[in-house]
Design a protein around this motif. Structure first.
Motif, PDB file in Angstrom:
ATOM      1  N   HIS A  85     -12.787 -25.694   0.368  1.00  0.00           N
ATOM      2  CA  HIS A  85     -11.409 -25.212   0.347  1.00  0.00           C
ATOM      3  C   HIS A  85     -11.313 -23.754   0.762  1.00  0.00           C
ATOM      4  CE1 HIS A  85     -13.100 -24.020  -3.526  1.00  0.00           C
ATOM      5  NE2 HIS A  85     -12.125 -23.139  -3.652  1.00  0.00           N
ATOM      6  N   LEU A  86     -12.454 -23.066   0.880  1.00  0.00           N
ATOM      7  CA  LEU A  86     -12.460 -21.664   1.281  1.00  0.00           C
ATOM      8  C   LEU A  86     -12.403 -21.602   2.808  1.00  0.00           C
ATOM      9  CD1 LEU A  86     -15.304 -20.454  -1.105  1.00  0.00           C
ATOM     10  CD2 LEU A  86     -12.821 -20.357  -1.495  1.00  0.00           C
ATOM     11  N   PRO A  87     -11.336 -21.091   3.391  1.00  0.00           N
ATOM     12  CA  PRO A  87     -11.211 -21.123   4.852  1.00  0.00           C
ATOM     13  C   PRO A  87     -12.248 -20.270   5.573  1.00  0.00           C
ATOM     14  CG  PRO A  87      -9.449 -19.813   3.886  1.00  0.00           C
ATOM     15  CD  PRO A  87     -10.143 -20.499   2.749  1.00  0.00           C
ATOM     16  N   GLN A  88     -12.810 -19.290   4.874  1.00  0.00           N
ATOM     17  CA  GLN A  88     -13.839 -18.462   5.507  1.00  0.00           C
ATOM     18  C   GLN A  88     -15.154 -19.218   5.680  1.00  0.00           C
ATOM     19  OE1 GLN A  88     -11.999 -17.678   2.953  1.00  0.00           O
ATOM     20  NE2 GLN A  88     -10.991 -15.696   3.286  1.00  0.00           N
ATOM     21  N   LEU A  89     -15.395 -20.252   4.885  1.00  0.00           N
ATOM     22  CA  LEU A  89     -16.641 -21.007   4.993  1.00  0.00           C
ATOM     23  C   LEU A  89     -16.609 -21.833   6.268  1.00  0.00           C
ATOM     24  CD1 LEU A  89     -19.341 -21.784   3.599  1.00  0.00           C
ATOM     25  CD2 LEU A  89     -18.135 -23.778   2.691  1.00  0.00           C
ATOM     26  N   CYS A  90     -17.481 -21.486   7.209  1.00  0.00           N
ATOM     27  CA  CYS A  90     -17.412 -22.113   8.529  1.00  0.00           C
ATOM     28  C   CYS A  90     -18.672 -22.881   8.892  1.00  0.00           C
ATOM     29  CB  CYS A  90     -17.133 -21.063   9.589  1.00  0.00           C
ATOM     30  SG  CYS A  90     -18.308 -19.694   9.609  1.00  0.00           S
ATOM     31  N   ALA A  91     -19.758 -22.713   8.125  1.00  0.00           N
ATOM     32  CA  ALA A  91     -21.011 -23.403   8.438  1.00  0.00           C
ATOM     33  C   ALA A  91     -21.931 -23.317   7.240  1.00  0.00           C
ATOM     34  CB  ALA A  91     -21.690 -22.779   9.667  1.00  0.00           C
ATOM     35  N   VAL A  92     -22.964 -24.151   7.268  1.00  0.00           N
ATOM     36  CA  VAL A  92     -24.026 -24.073   6.274  1.00  0.00           C
ATOM     37  C   VAL A  92     -25.346 -24.198   7.011  1.00  0.00           C
ATOM     38  CG1 VAL A  92     -23.863 -26.555   5.766  1.00  0.00           C
ATOM     39  CG2 VAL A  92     -25.004 -25.032   4.144  1.00  0.00           C
ATOM     40  N   GLN A  93     -26.279 -23.333   6.654  1.00  0.00           N
ATOM     41  CA  GLN A  93     -27.637 -23.450   7.173  1.00  0.00           C
ATOM     42  C   GLN A  93     -28.441 -24.285   6.196  1.00  0.00           C
ATOM     43  OE1 GLN A  93     -29.834 -19.820   7.938  1.00  0.00           O
ATOM     44  NE2 GLN A  93     -31.786 -20.908   8.028  1.00  0.00           N
ATOM     45  N   ASP A  94     -28.918 -25.429   6.658  1.00  0.00           N
ATOM     46  CA  ASP A  94     -29.721 -26.328   5.822  1.00  0.00           C
ATOM     47  C   ASP A  94     -31.184 -26.163   6.213  1.00  0.00           C
ATOM     48  OD1 ASP A  94     -31.223 -28.895   5.239  1.00  0.00           O
ATOM     49  OD2 ASP A  94     -29.337 -29.330   4.219  1.00  0.00           O
ATOM     50  N   THR A  95     -31.961 -25.579   5.313  1.00  0.00           N
ATOM     51  CA  THR A  95     -33.394 -25.390   5.540  1.00  0.00           C
ATOM     52  C   THR A  95     -34.149 -26.047   4.385  1.00  0.00           C
ATOM     53  OG1 THR A  95     -32.873 -23.292   6.619  1.00  0.00           O
ATOM     54  CG2 THR A  95     -35.174 -23.706   6.156  1.00  0.00           C
ATOM     55  N   THR A  96     -33.805 -27.300   4.156  1.00  0.00           N
ATOM     56  CA  THR A  96     -34.457 -28.042   3.076  1.00  0.00           C
ATOM     57  C   THR A  96     -35.808 -28.606   3.488  1.00  0.00           C
ATOM     58  OG1 THR A  96     -33.181 -29.991   3.755  1.00  0.00           O
ATOM     59  CG2 THR A  96     -32.297 -28.671   1.935  1.00  0.00           C
ATOM     60  N   LEU A  97     -36.073 -28.626   4.795  1.00  0.00           N
ATOM     61  CA  LEU A  97     -37.333 -29.169   5.334  1.00  0.00           C
ATOM     62  C   LEU A  97     -37.526 -30.627   4.939  1.00  0.00           C
ATOM     63  CD1 LEU A  97     -39.691 -26.116   4.639  1.00  0.00           C
ATOM     64  CD2 LEU A  97     -38.140 -26.506   6.565  1.00  0.00           C
ATOM     65  N   ASN A  98     -36.407 -31.354   4.919  1.00  0.00           N
ATOM     66  CA  ASN A  98     -36.421 -32.754   4.531  1.00  0.00           C
ATOM     67  C   ASN A  98     -35.324 -33.468   5.317  1.00  0.00           C
ATOM     68  OD1 ASN A  98     -35.259 -35.049   2.772  1.00  0.00           O
ATOM     69  ND2 ASN A  98     -37.244 -34.676   1.821  1.00  0.00           N
ATOM     70  N   PHE A  99     -35.710 -34.475   6.107  1.00  0.00           N
ATOM     71  CA  PHE A  99     -34.731 -35.135   6.966  1.00  0.00           C
ATOM     72  C   PHE A  99     -33.643 -35.835   6.156  1.00  0.00           C
ATOM     73  CE2 PHE A  99     -38.187 -34.713  10.076  1.00  0.00           C
ATOM     74  CZ  PHE A  99     -37.481 -34.244  11.166  1.00  0.00           C
ATOM     75  N   SER A 100     -34.013 -36.415   5.037  1.00  0.00           N
ATOM     76  CA  SER A 100     -33.027 -37.099   4.214  1.00  0.00           C
ATOM     77  C   SER A 100     -32.001 -36.117   3.662  1.00  0.00           C
ATOM     78  CB  SER A 100     -33.727 -37.836   3.072  1.00  0.00           C
ATOM     79  OG  SER A 100     -32.786 -38.455   2.225  1.00  0.00           O
ATOM     80  N   SER A 101     -32.462 -34.964   3.196  1.00  0.00           N
ATOM     81  CA  SER A 101     -31.546 -33.956   2.656  1.00  0.00           C
ATOM     82  C   SER A 101     -30.655 -33.393   3.751  1.00  0.00           C
ATOM     83  CB  SER A 101     -32.344 -32.835   1.987  1.00  0.00           C
ATOM     84  OG  SER A 101     -33.094 -33.330   0.902  1.00  0.00           O
ATOM     85  N   PHE A 102     -31.239 -33.148   4.915  1.00  0.00           N
ATOM     86  CA  PHE A 102     -30.453 -32.638   6.037  1.00  0.00           C
ATOM     87  C   PHE A 102     -29.376 -33.649   6.432  1.00  0.00           C
ATOM     88  CE2 PHE A 102     -29.846 -32.264  10.682  1.00  0.00           C
ATOM     89  CZ  PHE A 102     -29.346 -30.968  10.750  1.00  0.00           C
ATOM     90  N   ALA A 103     -29.755 -34.925   6.516  1.00  0.00           N
ATOM     91  CA  ALA A 103     -28.787 -35.965   6.857  1.00  0.00           C
ATOM     92  C   ALA A 103     -27.684 -36.048   5.810  1.00  0.00           C
ATOM     93  CB  ALA A 103     -29.493 -37.311   6.997  1.00  0.00           C
ATOM     94  N   ALA A 104     -28.052 -35.914   4.549  1.00  0.00           N
ATOM     95  CA  ALA A 104     -27.048 -35.974   3.483  1.00  0.00           C
ATOM     96  C   ALA A 104     -26.033 -34.843   3.623  1.00  0.00           C
ATOM     97  CB  ALA A 104     -27.730 -35.911   2.123  1.00  0.00           C
ATOM     98  N   MET A 105     -26.502 -33.660   4.043  1.00  0.00           N
ATOM     99  CA  MET A 105     -25.581 -32.535   4.232  1.00  0.00           C
ATOM    100  C   MET A 105     -24.635 -32.810   5.398  1.00  0.00           C
ATOM    101  SD  MET A 105     -24.762 -29.526   2.945  1.00  0.00           S
ATOM    102  CE  MET A 105     -26.198 -28.707   2.184  1.00  0.00           C
ATOM    103  N   VAL A 106     -25.174 -33.307   6.508  1.00  0.00           N
ATOM    104  CA  VAL A 106     -24.314 -33.600   7.668  1.00  0.00           C
ATOM    105  C   VAL A 106     -23.296 -34.681   7.305  1.00  0.00           C
ATOM    106  CG1 VAL A 106     -24.259 -34.371  10.058  1.00  0.00           C
ATOM    107  CG2 VAL A 106     -26.145 -32.932   9.277  1.00  0.00           C
ATOM    108  N   GLU A 107     -23.746 -35.703   6.595  1.00  0.00           N
ATOM    109  CA  GLU A 107     -22.839 -36.794   6.218  1.00  0.00           C
ATOM    110  C   GLU A 107     -21.748 -36.303   5.271  1.00  0.00           C
ATOM    111  OE1 GLU A 107     -25.674 -39.470   4.609  1.00  0.00           O
ATOM    112  OE2 GLU A 107     -26.048 -40.508   6.508  1.00  0.00           O
ATOM    113  N   ARG A 108     -22.103 -35.389   4.389  1.00  0.00           N
ATOM    114  CA  ARG A 108     -21.159 -34.963   3.348  1.00  0.00           C
ATOM    115  C   ARG A 108     -20.123 -33.966   3.874  1.00  0.00           C
ATOM    116  NH1 ARG A 108     -21.911 -36.172  -2.385  1.00  0.00           N
ATOM    117  NH2 ARG A 108     -20.020 -35.421  -3.388  1.00  0.00           N
ATOM    118  N   VAL A 109     -20.556 -32.996   4.700  1.00  0.00           N
ATOM    119  CA  VAL A 109     -19.625 -31.916   5.083  1.00  0.00           C
ATOM    120  C   VAL A 109     -19.548 -31.687   6.587  1.00  0.00           C
ATOM    121  CG1 VAL A 109     -20.004 -30.773   2.870  1.00  0.00           C
ATOM    122  CG2 VAL A 109     -21.333 -30.031   4.873  1.00  0.00           C
ATOM    123  N   GLY A 110     -20.392 -32.363   7.385  1.00  0.00           N
ATOM    124  CA  GLY A 110     -20.472 -32.073   8.807  1.00  0.00           C
ATOM    125  C   GLY A 110     -19.241 -32.425   9.610  1.00  0.00           C
ATOM    126  N   ASP A 111     -18.299 -33.152   9.030  1.00  0.00           N
ATOM    127  CA  ASP A 111     -17.043 -33.440   9.719  1.00  0.00           C
ATOM    128  C   ASP A 111     -16.068 -32.276   9.622  1.00  0.00           C
ATOM    129  OD1 ASP A 111     -16.855 -33.883   6.947  1.00  0.00           O
ATOM    130  OD2 ASP A 111     -15.156 -35.253   7.200  1.00  0.00           O
TER     131      ASP A 111
END
Length: 324
Positions: free
Chosen positions: A169-195
């Motif tokens: 809801h914060l309009p300034q938030l424009c991206a997230v850097q995901d450095t979890t070093l885990n494909f499943s976690s990275f995919a979960a982030m894209v699925e959850r907020v990447g739209d």
């Protein structure tokens, strides 16, 4: 800023491309910032193939060893040297939201394009408290803000996908850097907020996976990347060739270059990431072998030992990144 308040998400999607690469901070003989050396490092980094912008005051740059005045001065030097040629993200992380706000306001005045804000990296933290931390910062700044999600133990707090979604809801938030070093976690982030916001990474293998698995959502930039500095040269432009192939969606060719990059990075860096930390002193030494100004490190870091340096020199020689 090159966009209005609340317009950072569209600006990021339309303007960031390639590697937003880290810098290394050179020190002089008295332990101060070597300003001429820093300007050299900016120019040398911008010449690396594939580099499309800079990530300032990342963990590679030893920002936590600086005074507040040094942090601001470093930002001023970098932005003066870049002079608007490429986008610049300025790290403003601090356990105090008030300090983050002050750093972010300075970065905006100095001409930064975006700021990076980690979760507080010290002290007791709860999901509600971290959400309030980001809300306090966002309410006080206009510049676009990138959040940082990592499972590396050195930060000690994982900003999981549901927590990132809770601050959308914060309009300034424009991206997230995901450095979890885990494909499943990275995919979960894209699925959850990447739209809604760009989900970026620092590593080619995750970048390539994102383009292949989420073609409508994938970011076309990497942020906080050190491999363009440590795993290639102008004569052996592995990262530049990878990026070109990936962005034209030639995934087989991109994968071929990625295998070369990973083979080098595994020996230079990844074994330390697997133990939960960045061996910043060693990475900085490697950068020095490849043309950056360095000048040692400040406590609590300590210089790498001679055996580590010689091993890395051998790796670079075998990879064709140093002359025989």
């Amino acid at each position: 800023m090159r966009y209005g308040r609340g317009e950072a998400r569209a600006w990021v999607r339309g303007n960031l491309r390639g590697y937003m690469t880290v810098l290394y901070t050179p020190f002089d003989s008295e332990g101060g910032i070597d300003e001429a050396g820093l300007r050299h490092n900016v120019e040398e980094t911008l010449r690396r193939p594939g580099v499309g912008g800079l990530s300032v005051n990342s963990i590679h740059q030893e920002f936590w060893t600086f005074t507040h005045d040094e942090r601001r001065r470093l930002v001023d030097i970098v932005l003066e040297t870049v002079a608007g040629r490429v986008p610049v993200v300025v790290g403003c992380s601090d356990p105090s939201a008030r300090n983050v706000i002050a750093f972010a306001r300075h970065a905006e005045r100095a001409g930064a394009d975006l700021v990076m804000v980690w979760p507080p990296y010290y002290g007791p933290r709860t999901p509600a408290g971290v959400r309030a931390f980001y809300e306090q910062v966002a309410d006080a700044i206009d510049i676009g803000m990138i959040a940082y999600s990592t499972t590396l133990a050195e930060l000690g707090y994982y900003l999981a996908p549901p927590q990132v979604e809770a601050i959308l809801h914060l309009p300034q938030l424009c991206a997230v850097q995901d450095t979890t070093l885990n494909f499943s976690s990275f995919a979960a982030m894209v699925e959850r907020v990447g739209d809604r916001i760009a989900v970026s990474t620092s590593l080619e293998e995750y970048f390539l996976y994102g383009l292949m698995a989420f073609p409508e959502r994938a970011a076309e930039f990497m942020i906080g990347s050190s491999r363009p500095v440590l795993c290639q040269t102008a004569a052996a432009p592995h990262c530049g060739l990878f990026l070109q192939a990936a962005l034209r969606r030639d995934f087989a060719e991109a994968a071929r270059h990625n295998r070369t990059i990973v083979a080098i990075a595994d020996r230079l860096q990844s074994r330390y990431f697997a133990r939960g930390f960045h061996h910043v002193a060693l990475f900085k030494t490697i950068a020095g072998l490849l043309g950056m100004r360095t000048g040692g490190v400040r406590p609590p870091l300590s210089a790498p030992d001679a055996a580590e340096i010689e091993e890395c020199r051998t790796i670079l020689l075998e990879a064709g990144l140093l002359p025989a």
